[in-house]
Design a protein around this motif. Structure first.
Motif, PDB file in Angstrom:
ATOM      1  N   UNK A   2      -8.869   2.910   4.927  1.00  0.00           N
ATOM      2  CA  UNK A   2      -8.808   1.273   5.144  1.00  0.00           C
ATOM      3  C   UNK A   2      -7.269   0.880   5.250  1.00  0.00           C
ATOM      4  N   UNK A   3      -6.195   1.579   5.430  1.00  0.00           N
ATOM      5  CA  UNK A   3      -4.975   1.281   5.596  1.00  0.00           C
ATOM      6  C   UNK A   3      -4.585  -0.023   4.653  1.00  0.00           C
ATOM      7  N   UNK A   4      -4.777   0.536   3.527  1.00  0.00           N
ATOM      8  CA  UNK A   4      -4.620  -0.340   2.332  1.00  0.00           C
ATOM      9  C   UNK A   4      -3.067  -0.390   1.539  1.00  0.00           C
ATOM     10  N   UNK A   5      -3.001  -0.606   0.362  1.00  0.00           N
ATOM     11  CA  UNK A   5      -1.339  -0.551  -0.058  1.00  0.00           C
ATOM     12  C   UNK A   5      -1.140   0.910  -0.497  1.00  0.00           C
ATOM     13  N   UNK A   6      -2.271   1.738  -0.821  1.00  0.00           N
ATOM     14  CA  UNK A   6      -1.943   2.996  -1.012  1.00  0.00           C
ATOM     15  C   UNK A   6      -1.540   4.093   0.178  1.00  0.00           C
ATOM     16  N   UNK A   7      -1.640   3.359   1.244  1.00  0.00           N
ATOM     17  CA  UNK A   7      -1.108   4.128   2.494  1.00  0.00           C
ATOM     18  C   UNK A   7       0.242   3.695   2.787  1.00  0.00           C
ATOM     19  N   UNK A   8       0.875   2.687   2.380  1.00  0.00           N
ATOM     20  CA  UNK A   8       2.300   2.380   2.540  1.00  0.00           C
ATOM     21  C   UNK A   8       3.081   3.574   2.034  1.00  0.00           C
ATOM     22  N   UNK A   9       4.100   3.598   3.032  1.00  0.00           N
ATOM     23  CA  UNK A   9       5.255   4.847   2.787  1.00  0.00           C
ATOM     24  C   UNK A   9       6.567   4.318   2.811  1.00  0.00           C
ATOM     25  N   UNK A  10       7.589   4.996   2.288  1.00  0.00           N
ATOM     26  CA  UNK A  10       8.787   4.251   2.557  1.00  0.00           C
ATOM     27  C   UNK A  10       9.260   4.508   4.164  1.00  0.00           C
TER      28      UNK A  10
END
Length: 218
Positions: free
Chosen positions: A182-190
């Motif tokens: 879903x490219x959601x918040x859990x996919x964000x990385x530094x």
């Protein structure tokens, strides 16, 4: 066999074929749903999304997602600066995304709206890696489905969407972290730029950073 009987058998045969095809599609989709996402490939050599040599401040604020970056130009007004692709890839979305206070879609060009990126772009860099850019001043310079090269202009910094202050909203995402893709918040990385960590890791405690763009491919 009469013509009517032949017609009935033909219809029944067609129905049987449709049922078989539908069952096969459902089975394949269920099988695909059980599969883990493909492994994430090497992170692309992401660069600051600005003209080579420009110096920008990276910042965040309480309530932001931890790895989201707000960029401000150090050499003068931020609005109107050119936004570049951080790396080569394919545009998966380019357009307008924002809502008004009552939840209705905001008209393109509105500023200070409650949600969304305003004018923005999302780029697929391959290997599950994506970058996201928001709050452009106007319609993006690229379209959905277009191939872009590293350092290619994709828009202009502005304040459309959920902000009234000129800046660029930026994210790097590893879509392999989320089985639902879903490219959601859990996919964000530094974010890394030129191989160096951005330093923006927490919306509550990350100090401002200053970086010089090495996005010199163009």
């Amino acid at each position: 066999m009469t013509g009517r009987a032949a017609y009935r058998w033909a219809v029944l045969g067609l129905i049987a074929v449709c049922v078989a095809v539908s069952w096969t599609v459902i089975k394949l989709r269920a099988h695909d749903a059980d599969r883990p996402p493909p492994p994430t490939g090497p992170r692309p050599a992401f660069q600051l999304p600005f003209t080579c040599g420009e110096v920008w401040t990276l910042t965040t604020y309480p309530g932001h997602d931890d790895f989201d970056i707000d960029f401000f130009f150090t050499g003068g007004p931020t609005g109107g600066r050119t936004v570049l692709a951080s790396a080569a890839g394919t545009v998966t979305w380019a357009g307008w995304s924002a809502t008004l206070g009552d939840g209705q879609p905001a008209p393109p060009g509105s500023s200070g709206t409650r949600g969304g990126l305003g004018y923005g772009v999302i780029i697929d860099h391959g290997g599950n890696w994506y970058t996201e850019y928001g709050h452009f001043a106007a319609v993006p310079k690229v379209r959905t489905g277009a191939r872009v090269t590293a350092g290619q202009p994709i828009g202009v910094v502005g304040h459309t969407g959920s902000t009234t202050v000129d800046h660029l909203h930026y994210e790097q995402l590893d879509d392999g972290r989320d089985p639902k893709r879903t490219r959601g918040n859990g996919d964000k990385v530094e974010a890394l730029f030129d191989g160096v960590p951005s330093g923006i890791t927490s919306d509550d405690s990350s100090p401002d950073q200053t970086r010089t763009s090495r996005n010199c491919a163009s």
